[in-house]
Design a protein around this motif. Structure first.
Motif, short mmCIF file in Angstrom:
data_model
loop_
_atom_site.label_atom_id
_atom_site.label_comp_id
_atom_site.label_asym_id
_atom_site.label_seq_id
_atom_site.Cartn_x
_atom_site.Cartn_y
_atom_site.Cartn_z
N LYS A 155 2.32 23.66 -19.88
CA LYS A 155 1.90 25.05 -20.07
C LYS A 155 0.59 25.19 -20.84
O LYS A 155 0.44 26.06 -21.69
N ASP A 156 -0.35 24.30 -20.53
CA ASP A 156 -1.68 24.36 -21.14
C ASP A 156 -2.67 23.78 -20.15
O ASP A 156 -2.45 22.67 -19.63
N VAL A 157 -3.75 24.51 -19.87
CA VAL A 157 -4.70 24.08 -18.84
C VAL A 157 -5.28 22.70 -19.13
O VAL A 157 -5.32 21.82 -18.25
N ARG A 158 -5.73 22.50 -20.36
CA ARG A 158 -6.36 21.22 -20.70
C ARG A 158 -5.39 20.06 -20.58
O ARG A 158 -5.75 18.97 -20.10
N VAL A 159 -4.16 20.28 -21.02
CA VAL A 159 -3.15 19.23 -20.92
C VAL A 159 -2.83 18.93 -19.45
O VAL A 159 -2.70 17.77 -19.04
N VAL A 160 -2.72 19.97 -18.64
CA VAL A 160 -2.41 19.80 -17.22
C VAL A 160 -3.52 19.01 -16.53
O VAL A 160 -3.25 18.10 -15.72
N ILE A 161 -4.77 19.34 -16.82
CA ILE A 161 -5.89 18.60 -16.22
C ILE A 161 -5.87 17.15 -16.66
O ILE A 161 -6.10 16.23 -15.85
N LEU A 162 -5.59 16.91 -17.93
CA LEU A 162 -5.51 15.53 -18.43
C LEU A 162 -4.37 14.78 -17.76
O LEU A 162 -4.55 13.63 -17.33
N VAL A 163 -3.22 15.41 -17.65
CA VAL A 163 -2.07 14.77 -17.00
C VAL A 163 -2.38 14.50 -15.53
O VAL A 163 -2.04 13.43 -14.99
N GLY A 164 -3.06 15.44 -14.87
CA GLY A 164 -3.44 15.24 -13.48
C GLY A 164 -4.39 14.06 -13.33
O GLY A 164 -4.27 13.26 -12.39
N PHE A 165 -5.34 13.95 -14.27
CA PHE A 165 -6.28 12.82 -14.25
C PHE A 165 -5.55 11.50 -14.45
O PHE A 165 -5.79 10.53 -13.73
N MET A 166 -4.62 11.46 -15.41
CA MET A 166 -3.86 10.25 -15.67
C MET A 166 -2.97 9.89 -14.48
O MET A 166 -2.82 8.72 -14.14
N ALA A 196 -1.94 6.39 -9.58
CA ALA A 196 -1.91 6.16 -8.15
C ALA A 196 -3.04 5.20 -7.73
O ALA A 196 -2.84 4.32 -6.89
N LEU A 197 -4.21 5.36 -8.34
CA LEU A 197 -5.33 4.47 -8.05
C LEU A 197 -5.02 3.04 -8.47
O LEU A 197 -5.35 2.08 -7.76
N PHE A 198 -4.38 2.89 -9.63
CA PHE A 198 -3.98 1.56 -10.10
C PHE A 198 -3.04 0.90 -9.09
O PHE A 198 -3.18 -0.29 -8.78
N CYS A 199 -2.08 1.67 -8.58
CA CYS A 199 -1.15 1.13 -7.57
C CYS A 199 -1.91 0.68 -6.33
O CYS A 199 -1.57 -0.35 -5.72
N LEU A 200 -2.95 1.44 -5.95
CA LEU A 200 -3.74 1.08 -4.77
C LEU A 200 -4.54 -0.20 -5.02
O LEU A 200 -4.56 -1.10 -4.17
N LEU A 227 0.80 -1.22 0.00
CA LEU A 227 0.00 0.00 0.00
C LEU A 227 0.84 1.27 0.00
O LEU A 227 0.34 2.35 -0.32
N ARG A 228 2.11 1.15 0.34
CA ARG A 228 2.97 2.33 0.38
C ARG A 228 3.25 2.91 -1.00
O ARG A 228 3.57 4.10 -1.13
N ILE A 229 3.13 2.10 -2.03
CA ILE A 229 3.45 2.58 -3.37
C ILE A 229 2.44 3.63 -3.82
O ILE A 229 2.81 4.71 -4.28
N ALA A 230 1.14 3.33 -3.67
CA ALA A 230 0.11 4.31 -4.02
C ALA A 230 0.21 5.54 -3.13
O ALA A 230 0.02 6.68 -3.58
N HIS A 231 0.54 5.32 -1.87
CA HIS A 231 0.71 6.41 -0.90
C HIS A 231 1.80 7.36 -1.40
O HIS A 231 1.61 8.59 -1.44
N PHE A 232 2.92 6.80 -1.82
CA PHE A 232 4.05 7.59 -2.29
C PHE A 232 3.74 8.31 -3.60
O PHE A 232 3.96 9.51 -3.73
#
Length: 252
Positions: A222-233, A238-242, A199-204
């Protein structure tokens, strides 16, 4: 580098000095570990306080940088001292127990140790929830001087941090960071299991969205849409690790 440190100090002096104290402690603990043969669960007993002090130092300096953008000074001062008290207690107790060759987390061998374990959990949750409030301030205040893509990265980084910091409650409820069994191979130093779920992997991964997403946004995307997409991915990673850990599966 000197200019950067001077800017960091000017943005939030309290967290600047606390962060440096944690990093200095981490360096001293790491040096001391080279002269210690004491182990817990097959790992040098001082590696854990080293990682804690290093993590708390990086987190404090990161939040010191971000809070420098906020105008709610009275809330920031309270936040600073809350982090210093809560995180300082955690680093101190983990280091103290390691120096005595004893467990800090999952130690229920006495009423005192059980109470201190609970106190650490409360301190971690309080610091995390308060950091979530800082994230809310980044959603409600105006930041005309900040690029939108960078602001969104800070928001996403903070909220992913909060979600996966609170995942520590799952680790505590499990009684161990490993799921499916103990022993087997592990990644050196990090001690993440190569045989069972960990569980520490997802935590990290989730918690370090706090640093990674804003850095990627500021220097690369440097693009809002790209940043949101990258944040989602990143959140999906992290969810996959969990999920892998909860299913007792290693990442390898």
């Amino acid at each position: 580098m000197i200019d950067f440190l001077a800017s960091l100090k000017a943005r939030n002096e309290c967290l600047f000095y606390f962060g440096l104290l944690c990093l200095s402690s981490a360096a001293l603990i790491l040096i001391r570990s080279k002269f210690s043969d004491v182990q817990i669960n097959g790992v040098n007993v001082l590696y854990k306080p080293f990682k804690f002090a290093l993590s708390m130092g990086i987190f404090s300096l990161t939040m010191g940088w971000y809070t420098g953008y906020l105008i709610s000074y009275k809330y920031i001062n309270l936040y600073n001292w809350s982090l210093i008290i809560f995180l300082g207690f955690e680093v101190f107790y983990v280091t103290l127990q390691a120096s005595r060759g004893q467990l800090s987390h999952y130690n229920v061998s006495s009423a005192l140790y059980t109470s201190l374990t609970v106190a650490m959990a409360i301190a971690a949750i309080a610091a995390t929830v308060y950091t979530g409030y800082i994230g809310i301030l980044f959603c409600t205040e105006n930041f005309p001087e900040l690029p939108d893509y960078y602001l969104w990265a800070i928001r996403l980084g903070i909220f992913l941090f909060v979600i996966f910091a609170l995942e520590g409650a799952v680790i505590g409820a499990n009684g161990s960071p490993r799921v499916g069994g103990q022993g087997g191979g592990a990644i050196p130093f990090l001690n993440w299991s190569l045989k069972y779920g960990d569980l520490r992997i997802a935590h990290f991964v989730g918690m370090h969205a706090l640093q990674i997403l804003p850095l990627l946004a500021f220097y690369i995307f440097k693009d809002v849409r790209v940043v949101i997409l990258v944040g989602f991915m990143y959140g999906l990673l992290a969810l996959f690790c969990l999920v892998q850990a909860l299913n007792a599966k290693p990442l390898s």
